[in-house]
Structures are given as C-alpha cells and as structure tokens.
Design a protein around this motif. Structure first.
Motif, PDB file in Angstrom:
ATOM      1  N   ALA A  28       0.826  -1.205   0.000  1.00  0.00           N
ATOM      2  CA  ALA A  28       0.000   0.000   0.000  1.00  0.00           C
ATOM      3  C   ALA A  28       0.864   1.260   0.000  1.00  0.00           C
ATOM      4  N   ASN A  29       1.917   1.255   0.806  1.00  0.00           N
ATOM      5  CA  ASN A  29       2.817   2.410   0.857  1.00  0.00           C
ATOM      6  C   ASN A  29       3.480   2.655  -0.496  1.00  0.00           C
ATOM      7  N   LYS A  30       3.901   1.582  -1.174  1.00  0.00           N
ATOM      8  CA  LYS A  30       4.560   1.733  -2.474  1.00  0.00           C
ATOM      9  C   LYS A  30       3.610   2.268  -3.540  1.00  0.00           C
ATOM     10  N   VAL A  31       2.326   1.924  -3.392  1.00  0.00           N
ATOM     11  CA  VAL A  31       1.339   2.315  -4.393  1.00  0.00           C
ATOM     12  C   VAL A  31       0.650   3.635  -4.019  1.00  0.00           C
ATOM     13  N   GLY A  32       0.760   4.023  -2.765  1.00  0.00           N
ATOM     14  CA  GLY A  32       0.172   5.286  -2.330  1.00  0.00           C
ATOM     15  C   GLY A  32      -1.285   5.204  -1.917  1.00  0.00           C
ATOM     16  N   LEU A  53      -3.413  -1.165 -11.257  1.00  0.00           N
ATOM     17  CA  LEU A  53      -2.811  -2.473 -11.503  1.00  0.00           C
ATOM     18  C   LEU A  53      -1.398  -2.307 -12.042  1.00  0.00           C
ATOM     19  N   TRP A  54      -1.199  -1.309 -12.877  1.00  0.00           N
ATOM     20  CA  TRP A  54       0.132  -0.998 -13.403  1.00  0.00           C
ATOM     21  C   TRP A  54       1.080  -0.672 -12.257  1.00  0.00           C
ATOM     22  N   ASP A  55       0.622   0.180 -11.320  1.00  0.00           N
ATOM     23  CA  ASP A  55       1.442   0.558 -10.162  1.00  0.00           C
ATOM     24  C   ASP A  55       1.753  -0.653  -9.277  1.00  0.00           C
ATOM     25  N   ILE A  56       0.768  -1.512  -9.087  1.00  0.00           N
ATOM     26  CA  ILE A  56       0.962  -2.720  -8.268  1.00  0.00           C
ATOM     27  C   ILE A  56       1.971  -3.642  -8.944  1.00  0.00           C
TER      28      ILE A  56
END
Length: 124
Positions: A28-32, A53-56
């Motif tokens: 969650a932190n990495k994706v914001g 999904l791209w961010d994940i």
C-alpha cells in the motif's frame, strides 16, 4: 457481487505479494493507498483500475500480464486434482511460505530436502 476476473486478479496480487515477502501495508505504501484497499483488491471486493494495476505490477516487480495468467482455466478451488493436490495450491499461505523458504536455502540443501520429501510422500 464479486466478478470472477476481479477475484482471480486479486488472488494473483496476494500470491505475488506473499512470494516477495511483502506485507499489505508495504505494498500500500509503495502504491500510495491504504492497506485496507489492498485487502479489498486481494479478495476481489473492489476492482483494480488499469493504472492502479500498473502501479501494483511495478511495486511487485512483475509484468501486468502476470495477474491474468491462468484466467482461462476453469479450476474448482475446493476440488483436488487426480494427483490429490488442490487445484489452487498457491492459495494456501503455508504452501507459499514453504516455497519461499525452499528457495532461500542453498542449492545442495534444497536437493536433499526435495529427495527427503519424495521418500516421505512415497511412504504416506
């Protein structure tokens, strides 16, 4: 009502997150976003947008296509296959932890453990 595609993609997110040893909070932190949203994605309760999904995928270091692998297969998650192995064995957290631990071992120890497991399964 959960859509089967959302459930499948959510499972693949969870599997990959477990395989890399990441918590929901870390992802969650990495994706914001908040970890509760990751929980909803992983259960298929909420759909994941294309950009999210791209961010994940970037956070988990996989191609976006990874989340759709095996989607065409009609697998009954509760049923065992002909070999007695559940259809979705990677849905089991213990199995994923075992795989992660296995690959963390030196190769010679992995080989010995593999042989031991084969012998033990023949006895059972």
């Amino acid at each position: 009502m959960k859509h089967p595609v959302d459930v499948h993609v959510g499972k693949r997110v969870r599997h990959r997150r477990w395989m890399v040893g990441m918590t929901q909070q870390q992802l969650a932190n990495k994706v914001g976003i908040k970890f509760q949203q990751i929980q909803k994605y992983e259960t298929g309760m909420n759909r994941i947008s294309a950009s999210r999904l791209w961010d994940i995928a970037e956070a988990l270091n996989v191609d976006v296509r990874f989340f759709f692998e095996g989607i065409d297969e009609e697998v009954d998650a509760g049923a065992a296959g002909a070999d007695g192995v559940p259809g979705d064995i990677l849905a089991d957290k213990e199995a994923l932890e075992l795989v992660r631990s296995y690959y963390a071992m030196p190769e010679n120890q992995r080989r010995r453990l593999f042989e031991l497991a084969r012998v033990m399964s023949d006895v059972a």
